[in-house]
Design a protein around this motif. Structure first.
Motif, mmCIF file in Angstrom:
data_model
loop_
_atom_site.group_PDB
_atom_site.id
_atom_site.type_symbol
_atom_site.label_atom_id
_atom_site.label_comp_id
_atom_site.label_asym_id
_atom_site.label_seq_id
_atom_site.Cartn_x
_atom_site.Cartn_y
_atom_site.Cartn_z
ATOM 1 N N THR A 63 35.048 25.830 41.858
ATOM 2 C CA THR A 63 34.005 26.347 42.746
ATOM 3 C C THR A 63 34.406 26.294 44.218
ATOM 4 O O THR A 63 34.321 27.310 44.919
ATOM 5 N N PRO A 64 34.868 25.159 44.763
ATOM 6 C CA PRO A 64 35.336 25.194 46.162
ATOM 7 C C PRO A 64 36.562 26.077 46.365
ATOM 8 O O PRO A 64 36.763 26.605 47.460
ATOM 9 N N CYS A 65 37.369 26.251 45.326
ATOM 10 C CA CYS A 65 38.505 27.172 45.459
ATOM 11 C C CYS A 65 38.008 28.589 45.714
ATOM 12 O O CYS A 65 38.587 29.327 46.516
ATOM 13 N N GLY A 66 36.939 28.986 45.042
ATOM 14 C CA GLY A 66 36.379 30.312 45.264
ATOM 15 C C GLY A 66 35.833 30.481 46.662
ATOM 16 O O GLY A 66 35.860 31.590 47.221
ATOM 17 N N ALA A 67 35.325 29.409 47.259
ATOM 18 C CA ALA A 67 34.766 29.507 48.607
ATOM 19 C C ALA A 67 35.824 29.850 49.650
ATOM 20 O O ALA A 67 35.493 30.318 50.749
ATOM 21 N N LEU A 68 37.097 29.643 49.330
ATOM 22 C CA LEU A 68 38.178 29.918 50.281
ATOM 23 C C LEU A 68 38.630 31.375 50.283
ATOM 24 O O LEU A 68 39.470 31.759 51.103
ATOM 25 N N LEU A 69 38.098 32.200 49.392
ATOM 26 C CA LEU A 69 38.551 33.591 49.270
ATOM 27 C C LEU A 69 37.829 34.460 50.279
ATOM 28 O O LEU A 69 36.797 35.076 50.002
ATOM 29 N N ARG A 70 38.377 34.529 51.465
ATOM 30 C CA ARG A 70 37.780 35.341 52.536
ATOM 31 C C ARG A 70 38.007 36.825 52.230
ATOM 32 O O ARG A 70 39.109 37.240 51.895
ATOM 33 N N PRO A 71 36.966 37.659 52.356
ATOM 34 C CA PRO A 71 37.127 39.097 52.075
ATOM 35 C C PRO A 71 38.117 39.745 53.052
ATOM 36 O O PRO A 71 38.239 39.335 54.209
ATOM 37 N N LEU A 72 38.824 40.758 52.562
ATOM 38 C CA LEU A 72 39.785 41.503 53.379
ATOM 39 C C LEU A 72 39.673 42.979 53.035
ATOM 40 O O LEU A 72 39.849 43.365 51.880
ATOM 41 N N ALA A 73 39.332 43.806 54.031
ATOM 42 C CA ALA A 73 39.246 45.251 53.817
ATOM 43 C C ALA A 73 40.539 45.896 54.284
ATOM 44 O O ALA A 73 41.078 45.562 55.340
ATOM 45 N N LEU A 74 41.052 46.829 53.496
ATOM 46 C CA LEU A 74 42.324 47.486 53.783
ATOM 47 C C LEU A 74 42.159 48.996 53.759
ATOM 48 O O LEU A 74 41.241 49.521 53.113
ATOM 49 N N PRO A 75 43.024 49.730 54.458
ATOM 50 C CA PRO A 75 42.989 51.188 54.363
ATOM 51 C C PRO A 75 43.189 51.636 52.915
ATOM 52 O O PRO A 75 43.981 51.061 52.178
ATOM 53 N N GLY A 76 42.442 52.615 52.501
ATOM 54 C CA GLY A 76 42.519 53.078 51.134
ATOM 55 C C GLY A 76 41.430 52.532 50.248
ATOM 56 O O GLY A 76 41.232 53.010 49.124
ATOM 57 N N ASP A 77 40.728 51.485 50.719
ATOM 58 C CA ASP A 77 39.615 50.957 49.950
ATOM 59 C C ASP A 77 38.474 51.969 49.945
ATOM 60 O O ASP A 77 38.207 52.624 50.958
ATOM 61 N N PRO A 78 37.753 52.113 48.820
ATOM 62 C CA PRO A 78 36.614 53.027 48.783
ATOM 63 C C PRO A 78 35.506 52.550 49.715
ATOM 64 O O PRO A 78 35.289 51.350 49.878
ATOM 65 N N SER A 79 34.815 53.506 50.342
ATOM 66 C CA SER A 79 33.743 53.148 51.271
ATOM 67 C C SER A 79 32.528 52.595 50.550
ATOM 68 O O SER A 79 31.738 51.854 51.129
ATOM 69 N N THR A 80 32.351 52.946 49.286
ATOM 70 C CA THR A 80 31.240 52.440 48.493
ATOM 71 C C THR A 80 31.777 51.852 47.195
ATOM 72 O O THR A 80 32.821 52.273 46.706
ATOM 73 N N PRO A 81 31.085 50.867 46.612
ATOM 74 C CA PRO A 81 31.545 50.286 45.345
ATOM 75 C C PRO A 81 31.598 51.340 44.253
ATOM 76 O O PRO A 81 30.809 52.279 44.241
ATOM 77 N N PRO A 82 32.545 51.233 43.321
ATOM 78 C CA PRO A 82 32.644 52.202 42.223
ATOM 79 C C PRO A 82 31.391 52.178 41.358
ATOM 80 O O PRO A 82 30.805 51.131 41.120
ATOM 81 N N ARG A 83 30.988 53.356 40.898
ATOM 82 C CA ARG A 83 29.788 53.468 40.068
ATOM 83 C C ARG A 83 30.188 53.921 38.672
ATOM 84 O O ARG A 83 31.088 54.727 38.498
ATOM 85 N N GLY A 84 29.472 53.428 37.674
ATOM 86 C CA GLY A 84 29.763 53.783 36.294
ATOM 87 C C GLY A 84 30.821 52.877 35.704
ATOM 88 O O GLY A 84 31.675 52.346 36.418
ATOM 89 N N PRO A 85 30.778 52.660 34.383
ATOM 90 C CA PRO A 85 31.737 51.729 33.752
ATOM 91 C C PRO A 85 33.183 52.173 33.874
ATOM 92 O O PRO A 85 34.088 51.357 34.027
ATOM 93 N N LEU A 86 33.442 53.485 33.812
ATOM 94 C CA LEU A 86 34.822 53.961 33.883
ATOM 95 C C LEU A 86 35.455 53.581 35.209
ATOM 96 O O LEU A 86 36.607 53.142 35.273
ATOM 97 N N ALA A 87 34.687 53.736 36.286
ATOM 98 C CA ALA A 87 35.213 53.405 37.614
ATOM 99 C C ALA A 87 35.162 51.909 37.877
ATOM 100 O O ALA A 87 36.081 51.342 38.468
ATOM 101 N N ALA A 88 34.086 51.232 37.460
ATOM 102 C CA ALA A 88 33.929 49.816 37.763
ATOM 103 C C ALA A 88 35.003 48.973 37.095
ATOM 104 O O ALA A 88 35.534 48.030 37.689
ATOM 105 N N PHE A 89 35.339 49.292 35.857
ATOM 106 C CA PHE A 89 36.342 48.516 35.144
ATOM 107 C C PHE A 89 37.752 49.053 35.343
ATOM 108 O O PHE A 89 38.717 48.451 34.876
ATOM 109 N N GLY A 90 37.908 50.180 36.028
ATOM 110 C CA GLY A 90 39.237 50.724 36.269
ATOM 111 C C GLY A 90 39.875 51.353 35.045
ATOM 112 O O GLY A 90 41.102 51.441 34.973
ATOM 113 N N LEU A 91 39.057 51.809 34.077
ATOM 114 C CA LEU A 91 39.619 52.369 32.851
ATOM 115 C C LEU A 91 40.385 53.659 33.095
ATOM 116 O O LEU A 91 41.228 54.052 32.293
#
Length: 460
Positions: A199-227
């Motif tokens: 649990t404290p290990c997870g608290a250390l994972l600071r978010p990082l946004a990079l070029p190429g990241d989608p502007s909105t979270p993926p929608r639908g199971p195909l996109a969300a799971f990366g199938l």
């Protein structure tokens, strides 16, 4: 005038995480690497050492080696099969809360199992509950680490994955001591306290946004799971080879210690065999990570070579003859060390090759899918090994059959492209120095629509 360059550039930013020009290749990334090191140790390191408790469980519940092997097999299979769920949740909510929840679930699974009255309770506690917690913790952590590095990515992944070997080195003798002192119930209860540190290990994972990241979270199971990644030929070849290797790769996690016991070693002798494999595993991950980052050999070729060496190492472990109880087990220690070196070299390459196959934007989802693919073999391999042991009286046939799975998967890796596209950000051309007496150009100031005191982002 109130609008100076400093004043305009330091205006408050929006709540969105600012995008960087590329992976920072250091900085907070090393903190993320340390967190991933601990997460790896508290997941795979614990799983590898848990095999020491299987003989006690078989004796207590009066069940066969095949039945008790399902305890570790289910934990491993659920952890990997549910990893795409952890990846999908982290793309929606971020890796930090997902990993923290996973740590709490893992700890609860061990505490519940300490009070088990049947193997079914252990299947539910260690297999389902703890396995689900590990699924939420491992893939998001490793995917986040890959986003923080570019030039030293495989080295950083290798450093994180040494947590497996370091944890096994410490936990194998410690768990044997706990089993001798408190019994398997007390040992599982204490492991519940240890795994809560996810649990404290997870608290250390600071978010990082990079070029190429989608502007909105993926929608639908195909996109969300990366199938959709399976539509790429290179990733499909990689997926098939990885699934086959998973059928044999995790056999030593479950049955290396029982195999050493069958070969005539005592409890601490078996723990020493596990520890030697762990030392070779940990050292090889760092060395291979550094070697892969040099670019001397294409990553797909390194992946195939070290995969084949892992299969040969597992073959050697299975062919070691029995020794007396007073023997220190030199041949088995050597074979276990060779297996640890080859398996440790293979591990960082599996995850280091992903950005070249799917791009940096899909690496978190791809990590979850890789874990799911390996779970197919992780679910079938240990029970098959236990079945062969029950039928033949030892683990020789188990290790021989499972090594053939690894060699087959390594051969399929030869179908990967020889070279993969680089995900390293291009370095901007250096600014030429000004001629003598010439002034540097003044940066253009773009004021926000609401004036210099607007809270919107500005561009300098």
């Amino acid at each position: 005038m109130e609008t100076s360059l400093t004043g305009v550039c330091s205006l408050p930013q929006t709540a969105m995480t600012p995008k960087t020009a590329g992976p920072p290749d250091g900085g907070w990334g090393w903190v993320v690497a340390a967190s991933a090191f601990a997460v790896n140790g508290l997941s795979y390191g614990v799983l590898r050492s848990l095999g020491l408790a299987l003989p006690d469980l078989a004796e207590h519940f009066d069940r066969s080696a095949q039945d008790t092997a399902w305890v570790s097999a289910l934990a491993l299979a659920v952890q990997q099969a549910a990893s795409p769920v952890g990846s999908a949740l982290s793309t929606r909510w971020g890796a930090r809360p997902v990993v923290m929840v996973g740590g709490a679930l893992t700890s609860l699974g061990f505490i519940f199992s300490a009070f088990a009255q049947s193997l079914l309770h252990l299947y539910l506690g260690l297999g389902l509950l703890a396995g689900s917690g590990w699924a939420l913790a491992f893939a998001p952590t490793l995917g986040t680490l890959s986003r923080y590095f570019s030039r030293r990515r495989v080295l950083a992944v290798g450093l994180a994955l040494t947590g497996n070997g370091a944890s096994s080195l410490l936990l194998a003798p410690a768990l044997q001591l706990l089993l001798d002192t408190f019994g398997w119930r007390g040992a599982l209860l204490l492991l519940g306290a240890v795994t809560f540190h996810l649990t404290p290990c997870g608290a250390l994972l600071r978010p990082l946004a990079l070029p190429g990241d989608p502007s909105t979270p993926p929608r639908g199971p195909l996109a969300a799971f990366g199938l959709g990644l399976f539509k790429r030929r290179a990733f499909s070849v990689f997926a098939l080879g990885t699934a086959l290797i998973g059928g044999g790769y995790f056999i030593p996690y479950v049955h290396l210690a029982p195999h050493a016991l069958d070969r005539g070693l005592g409890g601490y002798g078996a723990a020493l065999v596990v520890a030697v494999a762990a030392v070779g595993d940990a050292g090889a991950r760092l060395v291979c990570g550094w070697l892969a980052d040099q670019g001397w050999v294409p990553l797909p070729r390194l992946l195939a070579v070290f995969g084949a060496l892992t299969g040969l190492g597992l073959l050697a472990v299975g062919l070691v003859p029995a020794v007396g109880r007073d023997s220190w087990g030199g041949p088995l220690l050597a074979a276990a060390g060779a297996y640890g070196l080859s398996a440790g070299s293979y591990a960082p390459l599996v995850f280091g090759v992903l950005p070249g196959l799917v791009g940096i934007g899909g690496v978190v989802q791809a990590t979850g899918l890789v874990m799911m693919l390996m779970s197919l073999g992780g679910l079938l391999g240990p029970p098959l090994s236990g079945f062969l042991r029950d039928e033949t009286g030892d683990f020789t046939a188990s290790f021989l059959v499972c090594s053939s799975f690894i060699l087959s998967g390594s051969f399929i890796y030869m179908g990967l492209p020889r070279a993969l596209p680089s995900c390293r950000p291009a370095s901007p051309p250096p600014t030429p120095p000004p001629e003598r007496g010439e002034l540097l150009p003044v940066p253009k100031v773009v004021l926000p629509p609401g004036g210099p005191h607007s809270t919107m982002d500005t561009t300098c």
